[in-house]
Design a protein around this motif. Structure first.
Motif, short mmCIF file in Angstrom:
data_model
loop_
_atom_site.label_atom_id
_atom_site.label_comp_id
_atom_site.label_asym_id
_atom_site.label_seq_id
_atom_site.Cartn_x
_atom_site.Cartn_y
_atom_site.Cartn_z
N PHE A 110 23.70 -51.90 -24.91
CA PHE A 110 22.60 -52.74 -25.41
C PHE A 110 23.04 -54.18 -25.65
O PHE A 110 22.18 -55.07 -25.69
CB PHE A 110 21.98 -52.10 -26.64
N ALA A 111 24.35 -54.42 -25.78
CA ALA A 111 24.81 -55.81 -25.77
C ALA A 111 24.57 -56.43 -24.40
O ALA A 111 24.18 -57.59 -24.28
CB ALA A 111 26.29 -55.87 -26.14
N THR A 112 24.78 -55.63 -23.34
CA THR A 112 24.51 -56.09 -21.98
C THR A 112 23.02 -56.27 -21.76
O THR A 112 22.59 -57.25 -21.12
CB THR A 112 25.08 -55.08 -20.96
N VAL A 113 22.21 -55.35 -22.29
CA VAL A 113 20.75 -55.48 -22.18
C VAL A 113 20.27 -56.74 -22.88
O VAL A 113 19.45 -57.49 -22.35
CB VAL A 113 20.05 -54.24 -22.77
N GLU A 114 20.82 -57.01 -24.07
CA GLU A 114 20.42 -58.20 -24.82
C GLU A 114 20.73 -59.47 -24.05
O GLU A 114 19.91 -60.40 -24.01
CB GLU A 114 21.12 -58.23 -26.17
N SER A 115 21.88 -59.51 -23.41
CA SER A 115 22.24 -60.67 -22.61
C SER A 115 21.22 -60.88 -21.48
O SER A 115 20.81 -62.00 -21.19
CB SER A 115 23.64 -60.48 -22.03
N GLY A 116 20.80 -59.77 -20.86
CA GLY A 116 19.79 -59.87 -19.80
C GLY A 116 18.44 -60.32 -20.33
O GLY A 116 17.70 -61.04 -19.62
N ILE A 117 18.09 -59.93 -21.55
CA ILE A 117 16.82 -60.36 -22.14
C ILE A 117 16.79 -61.87 -22.31
O ILE A 117 15.76 -62.51 -22.11
CB ILE A 117 16.57 -59.63 -23.47
N PHE A 118 17.93 -62.46 -22.67
CA PHE A 118 17.99 -63.91 -22.78
C PHE A 118 17.69 -64.57 -21.44
O PHE A 118 17.05 -65.63 -21.39
CB PHE A 118 19.36 -64.36 -23.28
N VAL A 119 18.15 -63.96 -20.35
CA VAL A 119 17.83 -64.49 -19.02
C VAL A 119 16.33 -64.40 -18.76
O VAL A 119 15.71 -65.35 -18.26
CB VAL A 119 18.60 -63.73 -17.92
N ALA A 120 15.75 -63.25 -19.09
CA ALA A 120 14.31 -63.06 -18.90
C ALA A 120 13.51 -64.07 -19.72
O ALA A 120 12.50 -64.62 -19.24
CB ALA A 120 13.91 -61.64 -19.27
N MET A 121 13.92 -64.34 -20.93
CA MET A 121 13.22 -65.31 -21.78
C MET A 121 13.37 -66.73 -21.22
O MET A 121 12.43 -67.53 -21.28
CB MET A 121 13.76 -65.24 -23.21
N ALA A 122 14.55 -67.04 -20.66
CA ALA A 122 14.73 -68.35 -20.03
C ALA A 122 13.84 -68.48 -18.81
O ALA A 122 13.24 -69.54 -18.56
CB ALA A 122 16.20 -68.54 -19.65
N PHE A 123 13.71 -67.40 -18.05
CA PHE A 123 12.84 -67.42 -16.87
C PHE A 123 11.38 -67.60 -17.28
O PHE A 123 10.63 -68.35 -16.64
CB PHE A 123 13.01 -66.13 -16.07
N ASP A 124 10.99 -66.93 -18.36
CA ASP A 124 9.63 -67.08 -18.87
C ASP A 124 9.35 -68.53 -19.26
O ASP A 124 8.30 -69.08 -18.93
CB ASP A 124 9.43 -66.18 -20.08
N ARG A 125 10.30 -69.18 -19.95
CA ARG A 125 10.12 -70.59 -20.34
C ARG A 125 10.09 -71.49 -19.10
O ARG A 125 9.34 -72.47 -19.06
CB ARG A 125 11.26 -71.02 -21.27
N PHE A 126 10.91 -71.16 -18.09
CA PHE A 126 10.90 -71.95 -16.85
C PHE A 126 9.54 -71.90 -16.17
O PHE A 126 8.98 -72.93 -15.77
CB PHE A 126 11.98 -71.42 -15.91
N VAL A 127 8.97 -70.70 -16.05
CA VAL A 127 7.67 -70.56 -15.40
C VAL A 127 6.58 -71.24 -16.23
O VAL A 127 5.71 -71.93 -15.70
CB VAL A 127 7.33 -69.07 -15.17
N ALA A 128 6.64 -71.06 -17.57
CA ALA A 128 5.61 -71.63 -18.45
C ALA A 128 5.61 -73.15 -18.41
O ALA A 128 4.55 -73.77 -18.51
CB ALA A 128 5.82 -71.14 -19.88
N ILE A 129 6.78 -73.78 -18.25
CA ILE A 129 6.88 -75.23 -18.30
C ILE A 129 6.79 -75.86 -16.92
O ILE A 129 6.12 -76.88 -16.73
CB ILE A 129 8.19 -75.65 -19.00
N CYS A 130 7.45 -75.25 -15.94
CA CYS A 130 7.49 -75.83 -14.59
C CYS A 130 6.32 -75.40 -13.72
O CYS A 130 5.94 -76.12 -12.79
CB CYS A 130 8.81 -75.48 -13.91
#
Length: 315
Positions: A110-130
């Motif tokens: 779940f430490a690995t899963v959490e790291s991946g969630i940060f990527v997903a959240m960054a992608f969400d912010r990228f799509v929302a802004i760009c």
């Protein structure tokens, strides 16, 4: 002449967790601190899950990813804290052989899963802004579910060999683990075998998974910053950047202690053991405590819903 430190057992039925050697007198005070952090993590993360489930207006990708993060935090903190507190409070140091490796698996998975969630959240912010006009069509509920399942599957598959390898070594030196939980490197160092396969795979996962995640997060935020600086007014730039600042803060707060602790544990023999153990606990427990507090304060929608639960409605 046989080594006096070896025993006649192989793969003992239990391991003995020592807690934090060198800080035994501070165990009670540390337990109060860690217990407080655990209570905050439980209440805060369950509050986020409750609010997002209750408020249909929050049924959006950003809040779904935040719920995934909350669930991950709950699993990670619960994998560590109950046993740690039993060591500090009741001197209950024994942990079953299979339970030790199960704990190791859950923590690292779940430490690995959490790291991946940060990527997903960054992608969400990228799509929302760009690409704001395409956000709802790109990140549909089905896509969010697929991302979540992919992150869990990645964590499970990467960490499974990690744990299976560790569980196969013969443990005939001692069954005493100088730690508060079954940390991989602390356990495999007890094996009376050539553990290079375990340590090399562990190091590869430690470098590969967070390294790739940090790379994708960095690319996302480079594109986000380029889009922000192209906005016409300063107020618009500050407002848009404010939506990302919390996420950026937690990326640094999560990855820096993790990398520092991993590097020191493997390559620095001069740092006191109790400091290494404290760092290992802090980088796992601190994010679980801070995530609901900071996201709850910084995210207006969650803050307003939370305040409404405790504020009596006017008639």
């Amino acid at each position: 002449m046989p080594d006096s430190n070896t025993t006649d057992f192989i793969n003992p039925s239990t391991f003995i967790l020592l807690g934090i050697p060198g800080l035994e007198r501070a165990h009670v005070w540390l337990s109060i601190l860690f217990c407080t952090m655990y209570i905050i993590a439980i209440l805060g993360n369950f509050s986020i899950l409750f609010i997002v489930k209750r408020e249909r207006s929050l049924h959006e990708p950003m809040y779904y990813f935040l719920c995934m993060l909350a669930i991950t935090d709950l699993i990670m903190s619960t994998s560590i804290l109950p046993k740690m507190l039993s060591i500090f409070w009741f001197n209950s140091r024994e942990i079953d052989f299979s339970a030790c490796f199960t704990q190791m698996y859950f923590i690292n998975c779940f430490a690995t899963v959490e790291s991946g969630i940060f990527v997903a959240m960054a992608f969400d912010r990228f799509v929302a802004i760009c690409h704001p006009l395409r956000h709802s069509t790109i990140l549909t509920n089905r896509v969010v579910v697929k991302i979540g399942l992919a992150l869990v599957l990645r964590g499970c598959l990467l960490i499974l060999p990690y744990t299976l390898l560790a569980s196969q070594w013969p443990y005939c030196k001692t069954n005493i683990i100088p730690h508060t939980y079954c940390k991989h490197i602390s356990v495999v160092n007890l094996a009376c075998a050539d553990i290079r396969l375990s340590t090399n795979y562990s190091l590869s996962v430690t470098v590969f998974a967070p390294g790739m995640d940090v790379f994708f997060i960095a690319v996302s935020y480079i594109l986000i910053l380029r889009a922000i600086f192209s906005l016409p007014t300063k107020d618009a730039r500050l407002k848009t950047f404010g939506t990302c600042s919390t996420h950026i803060f937690f990326i640094f707060a999560t990855y820096i202690p993790f990398l520092f602790s991993s590097i020191m544990q493997r390559f620095d023999n001069t740092m006191p053991l109790y400091l290494l153990i404290l760092m290992a606990n802090v980088y796992l427990l601190m994010p679980s405590t801070l995530h609901p507090i900071i996201y709850g304060v910084r995210t207006k929608q969650i803050r307003d819903r939370l305040l409404s639960l405790f504020t009596p409605r006017r008639t």
